[in-house]
Enzyme design. Structure first.
Site, PDB file in Angstrom:
ATOM      1  N   CYS A  35       0.105  -3.402   5.101  1.00  0.00           N
ATOM      2  CA  CYS A  35       1.141  -3.893   4.192  1.00  0.00           C
ATOM      3  C   CYS A  35       1.108  -5.414   4.076  1.00  0.00           C
ATOM      4  CB  CYS A  35       2.524  -3.454   4.659  1.00  0.00           C
ATOM      5  SG  CYS A  35       2.758  -1.666   4.701  1.00  0.00           S
TER       6      CYS A  35
ATOM      7  N   ARG B 274       2.780   4.525   0.200  1.00  0.00           N
ATOM      8  CA  ARG B 274       2.314   3.480  -0.714  1.00  0.00           C
ATOM      9  C   ARG B 274       2.284   4.051  -2.133  1.00  0.00           C
ATOM     10  NH1 ARG B 274       0.579  -0.147   2.857  1.00  0.00           N
ATOM     11  NH2 ARG B 274      -0.331   0.656   4.786  1.00  0.00           N
TER      12      ARG B 274
END
Length: 218
Positions: free
Chosen positions: A52, A129
Site C-alpha cells: 500500500c 485493492r
C-alpha cells in the site's frame, strides 16, 4: 458457492455511482460534490503496509497527471484519520512526496460495503485493492479488483482514464494495449448496408483489416 454478505452491495458499470459522505484526511467529503470532475476512488487494506505504501507513493507521484485529466483521486481504508495522517507523513519522509488527495477513514466500513470492497475470502475486516473510475456525470465507468499481494499499475489506471475520455470525445473504441496517440478502432457496421469495401474505408483514411476491424488516427 459464495454468498454476498448482508449490507454489501456491488455497483454496476454505466449506472450512477453510489453517493456517500465520509470523513477523510481533508475533512468531510461527499462524492456528489465532485460532479463535473472524474473521480478515481481506490481502496487499500491497511495503513503502514508495504504494498500500500508503494501504491500511495505511486498515486502521489502521478497526481499532476490525474489533475491534467480533470481527475480527483480519493483513497480509502478502514483505518482512522489519525493513522492516515501519520502514514501520509511517513510516506513523505521516506519518498519526499506529499499525498495531495483525501483518504477516507472508513472505520464503519460504510463506503467499503456500498462499493463491494469487503471480500470475506480475502479479509472480513479490510478493504481489498479496488479501483473505481467515475466520470464527470457521476456514472461508474470502470472497476478493477486486485488481490492483496499485487500492487496496482498507476500507468494502467491513467491509460484507462485516457481511453474512456478519448472514446467519449470521439465516438470510437481503443484496441488492446492502446496508449494516447496510437490509432483507435472505428465502430463496426450496424447493418449489412453499412459494410464498406476496403477502397471505401481507405478513402476515409481508415486502416482496413476486415469489414469489422478498421483503425483510424485521431
Amino acid at each position: 458457492m459464495s454468498v454476498i454478505e448482508p449490507g454489501v452491495s456491488f455497483p454496476r458499470l454505466n449506472e450512477k455511482a453510489p453517493d456517500f459522505e465520509a470523513i477523510s484526511t481533508q475533512g468531510v467529503i461527499k462524492l456528489s460534490s465532485f460532479e463535473g470532475k472524474w473521480v478515481v476512488l481506490f481502496s487499500h487494506p491497511a495503513d503502514f503496509t508495504p504494498v500500500c505504501t508503494t501504491e500511495f507513493h505511486g498515486f502521489a507521484s502521478e497526481a499532476a497527471e490525474f489533475e491534467k485529466r480533470n481527475v480527483q483521486l480519493i483513497g480509502l481504508s478502514v483505518d482512522g484519520v489519525a493513522a492516515h495522517l501519520a502514514w501520509m507523513k511517513d510516506i513523505e519522509d521516506v519518498f519526499g512526496t506529499k499525498v495531495p488527495f483525501p483518504v477516507i477513514a472508513d472505520m464503519d466500513m460504510k463506503v467499503s460495503r456500498l462499493y463491494g470492497m469487503i471480500h470475506p475470502g480475502a479479509s472480513s475486516t479490510a478493504a481489498v485493492r479496488a479501483v473505481f473510475i467515475i466520470d464527470d456525470k457521476q456514472t461508474l465507468r470502470a472497476m478493477i479488483y486486485y488481490p492483496m499481494s499485487a500492487g496496482r499499475s498507476i500507468a494502467e489506471i491513467l491509460r484507462v482514464v485516457d481511453s474512456l475520455q478519448t472514446t467519449d470525445n470521439n465516438g470510437v473504441s481503443t484496441p488492446a494495449n492502446w496508449t494516447p496517440g496510437e490509432p483507435v478502432v472505428v465502430a463496426p457496421p450496424a447493418n449489412m448496408s453499412a459494410i464498406e469495401t476496403p477502397e471505401e474505408a481507405q478513402s476515409k483514411g481508415y486502416d482496413y483489416k476486415r469489414w469489422y476491424l478498421r483503425y483510424k488516427n485521431l
